[in-house]
Design a protein around this motif. Structure first.
Motif, PDB file in Angstrom:
ATOM      1  N   HIS A   1      20.627 -11.119 -15.558  1.00  0.00           N
ATOM      2  CA  HIS A   1      21.721 -10.247 -16.026  1.00  0.00           C
ATOM      3  C   HIS A   1      22.093 -10.513 -17.488  1.00  0.00           C
TER       4      HIS A   1
ATOM      5  N   LEU B   1      43.409  -7.451 -14.446  1.00  0.00           N
ATOM      6  CA  LEU B   1      44.070  -6.197 -14.063  1.00  0.00           C
ATOM      7  C   LEU B   1      43.489  -5.738 -12.729  1.00  0.00           C
TER       8      LEU B   1
ATOM      9  N   ASP C   1      25.113  -9.528 -25.618  1.00  0.00           N
ATOM     10  CA  ASP C   1      25.512  -9.212 -24.239  1.00  0.00           C
ATOM     11  C   ASP C   1      24.300  -8.657 -23.509  1.00  0.00           C
TER      12      ASP C   1
ATOM     13  N   LEU D   1      28.967  -3.699 -19.080  1.00  0.00           N
ATOM     14  CA  LEU D   1      29.341  -2.629 -18.157  1.00  0.00           C
ATOM     15  C   LEU D   1      30.654  -1.963 -18.542  1.00  0.00           C
TER      16      LEU D   1
ATOM     17  N   GLU E   1      31.698   1.876 -17.957  1.00  0.00           N
ATOM     18  CA  GLU E   1      32.873   2.219 -17.150  1.00  0.00           C
ATOM     19  C   GLU E   1      33.860   3.069 -17.964  1.00  0.00           C
TER      20      GLU E   1
HETATM   21  C1  GDG Z   1      27.223 -10.109 -17.005  1.00  0.00           C
HETATM   22  C2  GDG Z   1      26.517  -9.961 -18.373  1.00  0.00           C
HETATM   23  C3  GDG Z   1      26.002  -7.586 -17.812  1.00  0.00           C
HETATM   24  C4  GDG Z   1      36.873  -6.744 -16.692  1.00  0.00           C
HETATM   25  N1  GDG Z   1      38.202  -6.906 -16.770  1.00  0.00           N
HETATM   26  C5  GDG Z   1      38.701  -6.666 -15.559  1.00  0.00           C
HETATM   27  C6  GDG Z   1      37.650  -6.330 -14.735  1.00  0.00           C
HETATM   28  N2  GDG Z   1      36.547  -6.395 -15.448  1.00  0.00           N
HETATM   29  C7  GDG Z   1      35.195  -6.103 -14.936  1.00  0.00           C
HETATM   30  C8  GDG Z   1      34.670  -4.867 -15.623  1.00  0.00           C
HETATM   31  C9  GDG Z   1      33.165  -5.067 -15.532  1.00  0.00           C
HETATM   32  C10 GDG Z   1      33.014  -6.586 -15.478  1.00  0.00           C
HETATM   33  O1  GDG Z   1      34.303  -7.141 -15.256  1.00  0.00           O
HETATM   34  C11 GDG Z   1      32.495  -7.140 -16.792  1.00  0.00           C
HETATM   35  O2  GDG Z   1      31.149  -6.830 -16.882  1.00  0.00           O
HETATM   36  P1  GDG Z   1      30.344  -6.928 -18.264  1.00  0.00           P
HETATM   37  O3  GDG Z   1      29.030  -6.290 -18.065  1.00  0.00           O
HETATM   38  O4  GDG Z   1      31.130  -6.259 -19.340  1.00  0.00           O
HETATM   39  O5  GDG Z   1      30.243  -8.478 -18.616  1.00  0.00           O
HETATM   40  P2  GDG Z   1      29.932  -9.900 -17.841  1.00  0.00           P
HETATM   41  O6  GDG Z   1      31.031 -10.259 -16.906  1.00  0.00           O
HETATM   42  O7  GDG Z   1      29.705 -10.890 -18.932  1.00  0.00           O
HETATM   43  O8  GDG Z   1      28.585  -9.647 -16.978  1.00  0.00           O
HETATM   44  C12 GDG Z   1      26.623  -8.523 -18.845  1.00  0.00           C
HETATM   45  C13 GDG Z   1      26.587  -7.853 -16.437  1.00  0.00           C
HETATM   46  O9  GDG Z   1      26.494  -9.231 -16.079  1.00  0.00           O
HETATM   47  C14 GDG Z   1      25.874  -7.018 -15.352  1.00  0.00           C
HETATM   48  O10 GDG Z   1      24.506  -7.233 -15.357  1.00  0.00           O
HETATM   49  O11 GDG Z   1      26.283  -6.251 -18.192  1.00  0.00           O
HETATM   50  O12 GDG Z   1      25.939  -8.375 -20.080  1.00  0.00           O
HETATM   51  O13 GDG Z   1      27.097 -10.847 -19.330  1.00  0.00           O
HETATM   52  O14 GDG Z   1      32.661  -4.509 -14.343  1.00  0.00           O
HETATM   53  O15 GDG Z   1      35.178  -3.765 -14.921  1.00  0.00           O
HETATM   54  N3  GDG Z   1      37.810  -5.988 -13.446  1.00  0.00           N
HETATM   55  C15 GDG Z   1      39.091  -5.997 -12.965  1.00  0.00           C
HETATM   56  N4  GDG Z   1      40.166  -6.353 -13.723  1.00  0.00           N
HETATM   57  C16 GDG Z   1      40.000  -6.696 -15.019  1.00  0.00           C
HETATM   58  O16 GDG Z   1      40.986  -7.017 -15.694  1.00  0.00           O
HETATM   59  N5  GDG Z   1      39.298  -5.623 -11.690  1.00  0.00           N
END
Ligand code: GDG
Length: 492
Positions: A172, A362, A384, A388, A392
């Protein structure tokens, strides 16, 4: 399509459940709700598969989980098999090897790595523990799908135990370029284990190329052939495939939620308190890869360079608590809070505070309300895997208006290049000017860009992703792939 009778055994560091404790100290377990879980749940239910992972609490906490997991299984409709870790294993394998070595190194931040040999020993031990849990449950015909950087060594352990089932791995996070990968003291062992899988998947073509370059350089007998999304690596006695599969989200779920009355009310409420102002939104886990201080600097700069934006624009920065046991994360929190204080101290006027800082998790409705209401998303990670949040945000822009400013070092940049304003997050002047451009962008251009983005994300959603991966792994078909371009910056 993949053979319908093949069970899928999904393995990830964390089981898709949330364990909470209420005020009276009672423990509750609920099924998790991320995009990956949503997409895999029907696959696991239909084929009778199972999910193996760590429930998130340590053995030392002595919380009896059996009955609670039983309930979660009944709710999710597929088996959940916990792998228990001790507090020491959590510290050395999870915080140590995974998050103080592989996480920074694979995000090109080698100076932040803590290459302690005891971390590696614990990583191997815990990967063996996961392999044993798989071996106890797997049947010859099952397909084993292992996720992420915590479990790169599992394939080697399984093969040593004589398990012959088909195995695939998806990373990921990014895979680093050769020069950086070479710093890993256990570079050969990690690479050799990855080569035991039948399919290794990455987020982008760039990651796939980096991996192939490491294989070509470090594994003398490897012969790589083919081109495009998926290539083959021929070793002495076997051939595996290596491909790029950009992960995505459940687009319709976000769009539906964004259209709901609760979210519309939430969005209205947020803007009601910020009248006549455009909202620039940042949403990140607390992590040094997300480029939050650089982003704050860019926001400060845009207020200085374009003073007419003062009182017209606010930055809402949501930071979700994460990995706080690791000292660098605690320091980052302090740095961000000092910076927010400085900017607000410098610019706040009666009735206008430039940075609204939220440090908590949140709930889904609040998050989507922010997505729906913010005119500009400012997503500037230094590196990154995918990101996501960017997808979103677009899915939630049901009115098809809104501008995405996105780092060229996010995996999502390749797919977003025709719709987003792509920036180099280290170039704070460039990011500041992108904020100005987004602020002044005519509505027709905003809509055209957002429509393009939504179209692509709707089509290549998480269900497409699971299908594409399973097809490449089991049916060995590749025909569902779109052309995946790299993003290469051009001059001027
Ligand atoms: C790893 C990789 C890759 C965020 N704030 C809240 C919340 N979120 C959720 C978002 C999103 C997730 O967290 C974050 O996903 P990201 O993809 O932006 O980043 P990582 O956590 O670092 O994920 C990344 C991913 O894996 C998937 O393969 O894209 O590059 O580093 O879904 O919605 N959710 C809630 N409250 C929040 O305040 N409920």
């Amino acid at each position: 399509m993949p053979r319908p009778n093949r069970r899928v055994i999904t393995v990830s560091n964390r089981l898709p459940i949330v364990v909470t404790r209420d005020e009276e100290g009672n423990v509750h377990v609920e099924p998790g709700s991320g995009g990956l879980v949503t997409a895999l749940a029907p696959v696991l239910r239909d084929r009778g598969g199972m999910w193996i992972g760590w429930p998130g609490i340590t053995q030392d906490e002595q919380i009896p989980l059996d009955d609670l997991i039983g309930q979660a299984i009944r709710q999710s409709g597929y088996e959940l098999k916990p792998v228990f870790l001790t507090a020491e294993e959590k510290r050395l394998y999870y915080q140590g090897f995974s998050n103080e070595i592989i996480w920074p190194l694979f995000h090109d931040l080698q100076s932040m790595c803590n290459f302690r040999p005891e971390y590696w020993e614990a990583y191997k031990r815990v990967n063996r523990k996961f392999a044993e849990a798989i071996a106890e449950n797997v049947r010859r015909d099952d397909f084993i799908w292992i996720h992420d950087y915590h479990l790169m060594g599992v394939a080697r352990e399984l093969r040593d135990m004589g398990i012959q089932s088909k195995m695939a791995f998806f990373l990921h996070i990014p895979f680093p370029p050769l020069d950086i990968y070479l710093k890993l003291p256990w570079r050969f062992e990690v690479l050799r284990s990855l080569l035991e899988y039948d399919l290794v998947g990455f987020q982008t073509l760039r990651d796939r190329r980096n991996f192939v370059q490491c294989v070509r350089t470090l594994v003398k007998e490897a012969d790589v052939y083919g081109k495009g999304q998926v290539v083959s690596v021929k070793l002495q006695n076997r051939t595996l495939r290596v491909g790029a599969f950009p992960i995505s989200i459940d687009f319709n779920e976000f769009a539906r939620l964004a259209e709901s009355e609760e979210v519309a009310k939430g969005a209205w409420y947020i803007h009601e308190h910020l009248p006549e102002r455009k909202i620039v939104l940042g949403v990140d886990r607390l992590d040094y890869t997300k480029g939050i201080p650089e982003r704050l600097e860019a926001f400060r700069l845009v207020l200085q360079r374009h003073p007419e934006l003062q009182e017209k624009i606010v930055l809402v920065q949501v930071v979700v608590p994460s990995r706080r046991e690791i000292p660098q994360y605690a320091q980052l929190k302090e740095e961000i809070e000092r910076f927010v204080g400085e900017i607000n101290g410098q610019f706040t006027r009666s009735g206008w505070v430039p940075v609204h800082y939220i440090f908590r998790n949140l709930n889904r409705l609040e998050l989507v309300a922010y997505y729906r209401t913010a005119e500009i998303a400012l997503i500037t990670p230094l590196k990154d895997g995918m990101n996501l949040v960017a997808k979103e945000y677009c899915a939630s822009k049901v009115e098809e208006d809104g501008v995405v400013i996105l780092s060229e070092f996010a995996g999502a940049a390749a797919q977003f290049q025709r719709g987003a304003l792509l920036v180099n997050p280290h170039d704070v002047v460039g990011v500041a000017e992108a904020i100005y451009e987004a602020y002044t962008m005519p509505v027709s251009e905003r809509r055209q860009r957002m429509r393009r983005l939504r179209h692509a994300i709707r089509r290549y959603n998480i269900f497409w992703w699971v299908d594409a991966f399973l097809q490449a792994a089991i049916a060995r078909r590749l025909d569902t792939f779109p052309v995946l371009l790299d993003y290469i910056p051009t001059e001027g």
